[in-house]
Design an enzyme around this catalytic site. Structure first.
Site, PDB file in Angstrom:
ATOM      1  N   ASP A  27       6.160  52.359  59.178  1.00 22.93           N
ATOM      2  CA  ASP A  27       5.612  52.632  57.853  1.00 22.93           C
ATOM      3  C   ASP A  27       6.658  52.264  56.802  1.00 22.93           C
ATOM      4  OD1 ASP A  27       4.007  53.497  55.820  1.00 22.93           O
ATOM      5  OD2 ASP A  27       3.983  55.613  56.404  1.00 22.93           O
ATOM      6  N   ASP A 121       0.938  48.323  54.578  1.00 22.10           N
ATOM      7  CA  ASP A 121       2.336  48.730  54.713  1.00 22.10           C
ATOM      8  C   ASP A 121       2.621  49.548  55.968  1.00 22.10           C
ATOM      9  OD1 ASP A 121       0.872  50.899  53.919  1.00 22.10           O
ATOM     10  OD2 ASP A 121       2.358  51.667  52.509  1.00 22.10           O
ATOM     11  N   GLU A 122       1.700  49.575  56.907  1.00 20.59           N
ATOM     12  CA  GLU A 122       1.968  50.332  58.137  1.00 20.59           C
ATOM     13  C   GLU A 122       1.154  49.776  59.297  1.00 20.59           C
ATOM     14  OE1 GLU A 122       0.394  54.397  58.370  1.00 20.59           O
ATOM     15  OE2 GLU A 122      -0.560  54.065  56.414  1.00 20.59           O
TER      16      GLU A 122
END
Length: 412
Positions: A27, A121-122
């Protein structure tokens, strides 16, 4: 995860026993804000909020310095600015984030094909098959963190565990810029002190119901008979939460499912009934959608518009094009035609949106030129604009109709 669901932060470690822990949850830390700081290094260490200023804007990201004041994602911008009035407000640059996101995902793909992105983003990774080539899961996690930092200058936090659920909790607990291994034989010890709101599937209403039953921690929940939970929460939800409380999560990492659509929308600061203003916003949104398509290597065939009236009635219209496109002008012209066909001239609108659906990979499509059409045109011009934006930042090049004229530095 909401503020009330945050788990206590503990010391991070990559030296714990990672036997039987092939799942990584990676993350990025304050992703949008971190990307913006690459172009604004003088703001490092200060409160920064990413979001559209205005009465109806929301926070997309915030630096950890701003979070100390209670600012968090999805919070109304007006409240965030009251909590942290000294923060620097930066409007989002989604094209820039897409470029970095794609590069980060490429790093993951060099480690293993078993990558499941769950946001820009993860992602989850199953690195069980990479042990012989790259080493233990903890070592792979450390390598990923180093590569992301070296290539992009941003940090990420990684949870290493035997399941997706525990890996995700671990990455949250070691933020920012951390690595936490939860040993397979230490899952219960890790989970049971956590607040019950940390569990997936426990929203505000479910948490309220559990608190009424005296269930405050995951350990409390684990000690309640599953039959009782099913009676109070429903058969499926009760069984699901009981399993999670004991660390049971059988879900596998599922490789990436291609995006089905890419869109953008805007809620006006005040309701708008001027068709020219609405068409200008449709152009701005079409430009944003086209840039995201190109950044992600997509083209789309179906243009859709969302039009929300002042009374919250929402109207959607769509049209499938003869050929897929990633060109702003083609998307915009279609969006305007759909707006006109909705017969909403002089109707006050609260929100407008533009979306491209039926996506294809750009490299897999061959565009057929019509008779007399030039090979160079809008597409090539917009790709040149992309390069300028990547070098000089958002707003460096824009359609003339979106540039407000100035006289002696004063907006007209």
């Amino acid at each position: 995860m909401s503020r009330k669901q945050q788990v206590p932060r503990v010391a991070t470690t990559g030296s714990a026993d990672d036997t039987g822990c092939p799942i990584l949850h990676v993350d990025m830390d304050a992703f949008y804000a971190s990307v913006e700081l690459l172009d604004r290094p003088e703001l490092a260490g200060t409160p920064v909020i990413i979001g559209a200023a205005g009465a109806r804007g929301v926070v997309l990201s915030a630096t950890y310095e701003a979070r100390r004041y209670g600012v968090h994602s999805a919070m109304p911008m007006t409240r965030a600015m009251r909590l942290c009035p000294q923060a620097t407000i930066i409007p989002p640059s989604h094209g820039k984030y897409s470029v970095v996101s794609r590069g980060v995902m490429e790093i993951f793909q060099t480690v293993t094909p078993q990558v499941e992105p769950i946001a820009s983003d993860e992602a989850f990774l199953d690195v069980g098959g990479a042990r012989r080539r790259l080493g233990s899961p903890a070592r792979v996690a450390a390598m990923i963190r180093a590569q992301v930092a070296e290539r992009f200058g941003i940090t990420c936090s990684v949870g290493v565990a035997s399941s997706k659920f525990v890996a995700k909790l671990a990455s949250r607990q070691c933020k920012p810029d951390g690595l936490l291994v939860v040993p397979a034989d230490g899952v219960v010890e890790f989970l049971h002190p956590l607040p019950v709101g940390a569990l997936w599937g426990v929203g505000d209403r479910t948490e309220e119901a559990l608190l009424r039953l005296g269930i405050k921690t995951v350990g409390d929940l684990a000690r309640v008979p599953v039959a009782t939970l099913r009676r109070e929460l429903g058969h499926a939800a009760g069984g699901h939460l009981s399993a999670l409380a004991w660390g049971r999560d059988e879900r596998e990492v599922t490789p990436h499912v291609p995006d089905k659509s890419i869109g953008a929308e805007e809620t006006f600061a005040a309701d708008v009934d001027d068709p020219e203003t609405i068409r200008r916003e449709l152009l701005r949104l079409s430009e944003k959608v086209a840039a995201r398509l190109r950044a992600g290597g997509h083209i789309g065939r179906t243009v859709s518009v969302k039009l929300r009236r002042a009374d919250f009635t929402t109207i959607t219209r769509s049209r499938t094009l003869r050929e897929a496109t990633d060109v702003t002008q083609e998307i915009y012209v279609t969006a305007c035609e759909l707006y006109a066909a909705a017969d909403l001239a002089r109707v006050r609108l609260r929100l407008v949106g533009v979306r491209m659906e039926n996506l294809l990979r750009a490299e897999a499509s061959v565009r057929q030129l019509t008779l007399g059409e030039r090979e160079s045109g809008w597409r090539e011009a917009e790709r040149a604009m992309d390069r300028a934006v990547a070098r000089f930042g958002p707003g460096a090049v824009r359609p003339a109709s979106l540039v407000r004229p100035k006289f002696d530095g004063i907006d007209l």
